[in-house]
Enzyme design. Sequence first.
Site, PDB file in Angstrom:
ATOM      1  N   ASN A  48       0.830  -1.209   0.000  1.00 53.38           N
ATOM      2  CA  ASN A  48       0.000   0.000   0.000  1.00 53.38           C
ATOM      3  C   ASN A  48       0.864   1.260   0.000  1.00 53.38           C
ATOM      4  OD1 ASN A  48      -2.349  -1.600   0.283  1.00 53.38           O
ATOM      5  ND2 ASN A  48      -1.964  -1.755   2.470  1.00 53.38           N
ATOM      6  N   GLU A 176     -15.701   4.260   4.363  1.00 53.03           N
ATOM      7  CA  GLU A 176     -14.379   4.572   3.821  1.00 53.03           C
ATOM      8  C   GLU A 176     -14.602   5.520   2.648  1.00 53.03           C
ATOM      9  OE1 GLU A 176     -11.915   1.099   2.956  1.00 53.03           O
ATOM     10  OE2 GLU A 176     -12.950  -0.011   4.521  1.00 53.03           O
ATOM     11  N   HIS A 208      -6.901   4.823   2.514  1.00 54.24           N
ATOM     12  CA  HIS A 208      -6.286   4.612   1.194  1.00 54.24           C
ATOM     13  C   HIS A 208      -6.297   5.860   0.324  1.00 54.24           C
ATOM     14  CE1 HIS A 208      -5.705   0.294   1.726  1.00 54.24           C
ATOM     15  NE2 HIS A 208      -6.796   0.396   2.478  1.00 54.24           N
ATOM     16  N   LYS A 240      -0.109   3.548   4.769  1.00 51.92           N
ATOM     17  CA  LYS A 240      -0.315   3.332   3.338  1.00 51.92           C
ATOM     18  C   LYS A 240       0.540   4.331   2.554  1.00 51.92           C
ATOM     19  CE  LYS A 240      -3.750   0.515   4.724  1.00 51.92           C
ATOM     20  NZ  LYS A 240      -4.765   0.464   5.771  1.00 51.92           N
TER      21      LYS A 240
HETATM   22  C1  LIG Z   1      -5.356  -0.279   6.812  1.00 51.33           C
HETATM   23  C2  LIG Z   1      -6.667   0.258   7.208  1.00 51.33           C
HETATM   24  C3  LIG Z   1      -6.940   0.533   8.545  1.00 51.33           C
HETATM   25  C4  LIG Z   1      -6.001   0.141   9.647  1.00 51.33           C
HETATM   26  O1  LIG Z   1      -4.873   0.923   9.675  1.00 51.33           O
HETATM   27  P1  LIG Z   1      -3.552   0.373  10.372  1.00 51.33           P
HETATM   28  O2  LIG Z   1      -2.740   1.578  10.602  1.00 51.33           O
HETATM   29  O3  LIG Z   1      -2.955  -0.576   9.398  1.00 51.33           O
HETATM   30  O4  LIG Z   1      -3.975  -0.316  11.641  1.00 51.33           O
HETATM   31  C5  LIG Z   1      -8.140   1.146   8.844  1.00 51.33           C
HETATM   32  N1  LIG Z   1      -9.038   1.433   7.891  1.00 51.33           N
HETATM   33  C6  LIG Z   1      -8.824   1.117   6.598  1.00 51.33           C
HETATM   34  C7  LIG Z   1      -9.858   1.457   5.590  1.00 51.33           C
HETATM   35  C8  LIG Z   1      -7.635   0.511   6.222  1.00 51.33           C
HETATM   36  O5  LIG Z   1      -7.428   0.191   4.957  1.00 51.33           O
END
Ligand SMILES: *Cc1c(COP(=O)(O)O)cnc(C)c1O
Length: 390
Positions: A48, A176, A208, A240
Amino acid sequence: MSWLAPELTRRLASRAAGNRYRHRVIRETGPGAEVQINGQRYVDFSSNDYLGLACHPRVVAAFQRGAERYGVGSGASALVSGYCRAHARLEEDLAVFTGRPRALVFSSGYLANLAVVTTLAGRRDTLIADRFNHASLIDAALLSRARLLRYPHRDTLALERRLQATEGSRRLVVTESLFSMDGDLAPLGRIAALCEHYHAALVVDEAHAIGVLGPGGQGSLAELGLGSEVVPVQIGTFGKALGGLGAFVAGSEDLIETMIQDARSYRYTTALAPAIAEAVREALVLARTESWRREHLRSLIAAFQGGLSEIGIPKSDRRSPIQALVFGEDDSVLEAAERLRRRGLFVAAIRPPTVPIGSARLRVSLTAAHTEGQVTRLVEALAELRGGSS
Ligand SMILES: *Cc1c(COP(=O)(O)O)cnc(C)c1O
């Protein structure tokens, strides 16, 4: 002997029988366009690290300087003494970056999501969530003990029906912006308008989208001009596109103060390593100023989608670095991933329960570190898979 040992044996056997057994691979290099995994070189389409910042020399140098000044661990939770100048500066930078009054840094996105949902919704409240929301948001909903209603993915008519059916209770709508496993975008403008109309509070997880979408990589909310008054809670992660680790919540002064007072996943965990906070500050500068990274990424997405069209494979949103190729059955996606690996291409095979049963997929993620030639290699390999030859 207690019940435990036979129970574990039984559980693992049933995993294996269902083709759901997970094996970790061992990567021997940093994330990047090319990686070494279990001794083999691959072009990596699974990370990512969308802007290619995880191994950037300036980010690494900031991390090293941070480690020299503050050490490795933060030593305590943020409310005791783990909160450092590095965190304070990062929070100021994030407020500027997001254009919101304040931001609060968490040790991970998982913890940020637990904090937001459990702090803002309780037993008598209602959470209304997109069915494809990240697992951390679902776990947060369960922990909050609020009533959880889910709506079909991106379906704003269904969302509106749930808002109508729950009038009289306090509603928190959670989605999201750029979905992690499908690479599509939530209809945020419409969702925000519905929340306004029905007096629901809206939470948007931009894990993302931060760094990738919006002016200067500020995310989808900034792109659509949806500020704190309309979307009070924005969540973003550092793991990410920012190439680090950790997360933030951005919003009003009172939102952030409330989180500091009440969020258990903020208080009862060790503060983020300050050196990481320094590295993320540098990554934010690069993400904002080096817009060529986003432009290059966009041109790779276009090249990949152009290639897919020629071989007749459906594709994700044209602005998304996440391109989901749905196969359906678990076996067929595992076989496809294995065949790509034999060609030196590493693509994640995503299976239930991460995605719904019958929608196992290859999740191709493109990053600014890739070259057009590498993307072409992937398209050619996918075309061969399609043709059935190996
Ligand atoms: C990766 C992700 C998380 C979690 O984040 P981390 O820092 O990896 O714990 C939360 N929400 C979404 C949509 C994600 O893709």
